[in-house]
Design a protein around this motif. Structure first.
Motif, mmCIF file in Angstrom:
data_model
loop_
_atom_site.group_PDB
_atom_site.id
_atom_site.type_symbol
_atom_site.label_atom_id
_atom_site.label_comp_id
_atom_site.label_asym_id
_atom_site.label_seq_id
_atom_site.Cartn_x
_atom_site.Cartn_y
_atom_site.Cartn_z
ATOM 1 N N ASP A 62 0.474 -1.393 0.308
ATOM 2 C CA ASP A 62 -0.113 0.092 -0.148
ATOM 3 C C ASP A 62 1.504 1.239 0.188
ATOM 4 O O ASP A 62 0.434 2.325 -0.531
ATOM 5 C CB ASP A 62 -1.014 -0.014 1.615
ATOM 6 N N ARG A 65 2.697 1.971 -3.655
ATOM 7 C CA ARG A 65 2.012 1.948 -4.278
ATOM 8 C C ARG A 65 1.513 3.479 -4.000
ATOM 9 O O ARG A 65 1.458 4.250 -5.319
ATOM 10 C CB ARG A 65 0.240 1.050 -4.449
ATOM 11 N N ASP A 68 3.896 5.428 -5.668
ATOM 12 C CA ASP A 68 4.060 4.847 -7.166
ATOM 13 C C ASP A 68 5.569 4.447 -7.233
ATOM 14 O O ASP A 68 6.101 5.276 -8.091
ATOM 15 C CB ASP A 68 3.753 6.317 -8.109
ATOM 16 N N ALA A 93 1.887 -5.649 -9.421
ATOM 17 C CA ALA A 93 2.002 -4.198 -8.681
ATOM 18 C C ALA A 93 2.869 -4.039 -8.863
ATOM 19 O O ALA A 93 3.743 -3.084 -9.083
ATOM 20 C CB ALA A 93 1.894 -3.912 -7.346
#
Ligand SMILES: [Zn+2]
Length: 238
Positions: A62, A65, A68, A93
């Motif tokens: 998380d 992400r 990025d 991912a």
């Protein structure tokens, strides 16, 4: 008699040099190259070993992400077999997945054939995500000539690190210490771990990751996977 003893000592020393010190010297050369590559390309590489952890890895995903960025995960085969869905999430991912053996045996403490078998078994378990020549990192950073030759035979690059964040140390350091080390040399390949442990260690891993990413933003470092840094690109299993 003295001559024989001396000859035996010399040949035992030569064997020990080849068996243990040969791979250690190769490691030192690779680490120096990594440090140079990081400084020249202003790169920061985040690597996580020994996972996946059912609790920590999803939290880490998380965080990565949200920022990025892509990292490199050196998975232990036995944990990947327990949590294949989490490994699928890591792969989905876009992170790099690499082999960290099946049972995490220390090659210096295992019989040579067991150390070699542990590497093969790791690649076997991870074959859905890691190709036969995908990147490898030895448990505890320890290799013998036998395990080094086994990795060399499959033409897998060995992914060392330049900064140990200290999340497995008996006493946790300041979470900012890896940032300070990275600032001193202009980037680096940071070693952290994402298997589940005490809550304060999980928090340390997440906090260190956040602080490193903040520093990368301030310093203008590019976040790369280890494969990207080593110019092999990210290899995915077919
Ligand atoms: Zn490990």
């Amino acid at each position: 008699m003295i001559g024989l003893t001396l000859a035996a000592t010399v040949s035992a020393s030569a064997a020990a040099f080849t068996w243990y010190l040969g791979p250690m010297l190769a490691r030192r050369v690779s680490e120096r190259r990594l440090r140079q590559q990081c400084a020249q390309t202003r790169s920061l590489v985040l690597t996580y070993d020994d996972g996946p952890g059912a609790s920590l890895t999803p939290r880490l995903l998380d965080l990565l992400r949200a920022r990025d960025v892509r990292a490199t995960f050196f998975l232990a085969g036995f944990r990947a077999a327990e949590h294949p869905r989490i490994v699928d999430e890591i792969a989905a991912a876009g992170h790099e997945i690499a082999c960290h053996t099946q049972r995490h045996l220390n090659a210096w403490r295992a019989w040579p054939w067991r150390g070699v078998a542990d590497i093969s078994a790791g690649y076997q378990t991870l074959s859905r995500w890691v190709p036969k020549d995908g990147m490898f990192r030895p448990p505890h950073g320890k290799m013998t000539l036998a395990t080094w030759a086994a990795v060399h035979r499959r033409q897998a690059p060995i992914g060392w690190w330049t900064i140990a964040a200290g999340d497995v140390a008996q006493r946790l350091p300041d979470s900012n210490s890896s940032v300070e080390q990275a600032r001193r040399v202009g980037g680096g390949v940071v070693l952290l771990h994402d298997f589940d442990r005490e809550p304060e260690r999980a928090d340390f891993v997440l906090q260190s990751t956040t602080q490193l990413l903040d520093a990368a933003q301030q310093e203008g470092w590019t976040i790369r996977t280890l494969g990207e840094l080593m110019c092999n690109g990210t290899k995915n299993a077919a």
